[in-house]
Write a protein that holds these residues in place. Structure first.
Motif, PDB file in Angstrom:
ATOM      1  N   ARG A  17      11.460 -30.432  43.524  1.00  0.00           N
ATOM      2  CA  ARG A  17      12.060 -30.557  42.356  1.00  0.00           C
ATOM      3  C   ARG A  17      11.560 -31.604  41.674  1.00  0.00           C
ATOM      4  O   ARG A  17      11.584 -31.667  40.516  1.00  0.00           O
ATOM      5  CB  ARG A  17      13.585 -30.480  42.660  1.00  0.00           C
ATOM      6  CG  ARG A  17      13.965 -29.339  43.219  1.00  0.00           C
ATOM      7  CD  ARG A  17      15.548 -29.153  43.304  1.00  0.00           C
ATOM      8  NE  ARG A  17      16.046 -29.871  44.472  1.00  0.00           N
ATOM      9  CZ  ARG A  17      17.048 -30.773  44.538  1.00  0.00           C
ATOM     10  NH1 ARG A  17      17.826 -30.468  43.642  1.00  0.00           N
ATOM     11  NH2 ARG A  17      17.112 -31.219  45.709  1.00  0.00           N
ATOM     12  N   GLY A  18      11.285 -32.886  42.130  1.00  0.00           N
ATOM     13  CA  GLY A  18      10.770 -34.068  41.705  1.00  0.00           C
ATOM     14  C   GLY A  18       9.447 -33.523  40.741  1.00  0.00           C
ATOM     15  O   GLY A  18       9.288 -33.770  39.672  1.00  0.00           O
ATOM     16  N   ARG A  19       8.381 -32.771  41.378  1.00  0.00           N
ATOM     17  CA  ARG A  19       7.344 -32.603  40.941  1.00  0.00           C
ATOM     18  C   ARG A  19       7.640 -31.697  39.721  1.00  0.00           C
ATOM     19  O   ARG A  19       6.910 -31.793  38.520  1.00  0.00           O
ATOM     20  CB  ARG A  19       6.212 -31.949  41.733  1.00  0.00           C
ATOM     21  CG  ARG A  19       5.476 -32.900  42.824  1.00  0.00           C
ATOM     22  CD  ARG A  19       4.463 -32.346  43.620  1.00  0.00           C
ATOM     23  NE  ARG A  19       5.139 -31.241  44.569  1.00  0.00           N
ATOM     24  CZ  ARG A  19       5.502 -31.596  45.904  1.00  0.00           C
ATOM     25  NH1 ARG A  19       5.427 -32.918  46.302  1.00  0.00           N
ATOM     26  NH2 ARG A  19       5.759 -30.727  46.557  1.00  0.00           N
ATOM     27  N   GLN A  20       8.404 -30.721  39.800  1.00  0.00           N
ATOM     28  CA  GLN A  20       8.837 -29.690  38.660  1.00  0.00           C
ATOM     29  C   GLN A  20       9.261 -30.517  37.600  1.00  0.00           C
ATOM     30  O   GLN A  20       8.923 -30.315  36.200  1.00  0.00           O
ATOM     31  CB  GLN A  20       9.624 -28.523  39.069  1.00  0.00           C
ATOM     32  CG  GLN A  20       9.185 -27.705  40.394  1.00  0.00           C
ATOM     33  CD  GLN A  20      10.132 -26.848  40.554  1.00  0.00           C
ATOM     34  OE1 GLN A  20      11.269 -26.970  40.341  1.00  0.00           O
ATOM     35  NE2 GLN A  20       9.713 -25.731  41.312  1.00  0.00           N
ATOM     36  N   TYR A  21       9.961 -31.489  37.582  1.00  0.00           N
ATOM     37  CA  TYR A  21      10.609 -32.402  36.800  1.00  0.00           C
ATOM     38  C   TYR A  21       9.477 -33.117  35.895  1.00  0.00           C
ATOM     39  O   TYR A  21       9.674 -33.365  34.881  1.00  0.00           O
ATOM     40  CB  TYR A  21      11.610 -33.401  37.275  1.00  0.00           C
ATOM     41  CG  TYR A  21      12.319 -34.119  36.287  1.00  0.00           C
ATOM     42  CD1 TYR A  21      13.414 -33.872  35.514  1.00  0.00           C
ATOM     43  CD2 TYR A  21      12.132 -35.628  36.261  1.00  0.00           C
ATOM     44  CE1 TYR A  21      13.894 -34.467  34.689  1.00  0.00           C
ATOM     45  CE2 TYR A  21      12.539 -36.398  35.125  1.00  0.00           C
ATOM     46  CZ  TYR A  21      13.429 -35.850  34.281  1.00  0.00           C
ATOM     47  OH  TYR A  21      14.059 -36.637  33.479  1.00  0.00           O
ATOM     48  N   ASP A  22       8.519 -33.742  36.782  1.00  0.00           N
ATOM     49  CA  ASP A  22       7.617 -34.696  36.205  1.00  0.00           C
ATOM     50  C   ASP A  22       6.529 -33.776  35.284  1.00  0.00           C
ATOM     51  O   ASP A  22       6.203 -34.251  34.349  1.00  0.00           O
ATOM     52  CB  ASP A  22       6.509 -35.261  37.240  1.00  0.00           C
ATOM     53  CG  ASP A  22       7.307 -36.309  37.808  1.00  0.00           C
ATOM     54  OD1 ASP A  22       8.524 -36.873  37.304  1.00  0.00           O
ATOM     55  OD2 ASP A  22       6.741 -36.867  39.119  1.00  0.00           O
ATOM     56  N   ALA A  23       6.421 -32.366  35.658  1.00  0.00           N
ATOM     57  CA  ALA A  23       5.669 -31.524  34.980  1.00  0.00           C
ATOM     58  C   ALA A  23       6.141 -31.139  33.525  1.00  0.00           C
ATOM     59  O   ALA A  23       5.456 -30.603  32.753  1.00  0.00           O
ATOM     60  CB  ALA A  23       5.062 -30.403  35.751  1.00  0.00           C
ATOM     61  N   GLN A  24       7.514 -31.241  33.328  1.00  0.00           N
ATOM     62  CA  GLN A  24       8.292 -31.056  32.068  1.00  0.00           C
ATOM     63  C   GLN A  24       7.678 -31.727  31.000  1.00  0.00           C
ATOM     64  O   GLN A  24       7.511 -32.782  30.797  1.00  0.00           O
ATOM     65  CB  GLN A  24       9.580 -30.804  32.159  1.00  0.00           C
ATOM     66  CG  GLN A  24       9.888 -29.803  33.174  1.00  0.00           C
ATOM     67  CD  GLN A  24      11.608 -29.768  33.307  1.00  0.00           C
ATOM     68  OE1 GLN A  24      12.351 -30.680  32.853  1.00  0.00           O
ATOM     69  NE2 GLN A  24      12.168 -28.782  34.050  1.00  0.00           N
TER      70      GLN A  24
END
Length: 79
Positions: A72-79
């Motif tokens: 979830r942290g990686r997905q957040y960073d990708a935004q």
């Protein structure tokens, strides 16, 4: 920089959970004992962390970091 007691205790609890990641659920009592914190105060701090999805309550007094938190942290960073 000043950090409130609430913030310091929360970060300390998360640190302890991160250290024990993969070992299963951790009791607040063991976190309080190992870090020299108040168990009652820790209990109050875990509710907002749970609502934010940062920790999961497994059973009464047992907590862990969600297995998908890093993703979830990686997905957040990708935004």
């Amino acid at each position: 920089m000043k950090i409130s007691t609430k913030g310091r205790y929360s970060v300390t609890a998360l640190y302890e959970l991160a250290l024990r990641y993969g070992e299963g659920a951790v009791s607040l009592k063991s976190i309080a004992t190992s870090q020299g914190l108040s168990e009652n105060y820790l209990e109050q701090l875990m509710a907002p962390l749970r609502r934010a999805g940062i920790v999961e309550r497994v059973a009464d007094g047992l907590w862990k970091v969600p297995d998908d938190l890093a993703e979830r942290g990686r997905q957040y960073d990708a935004q």
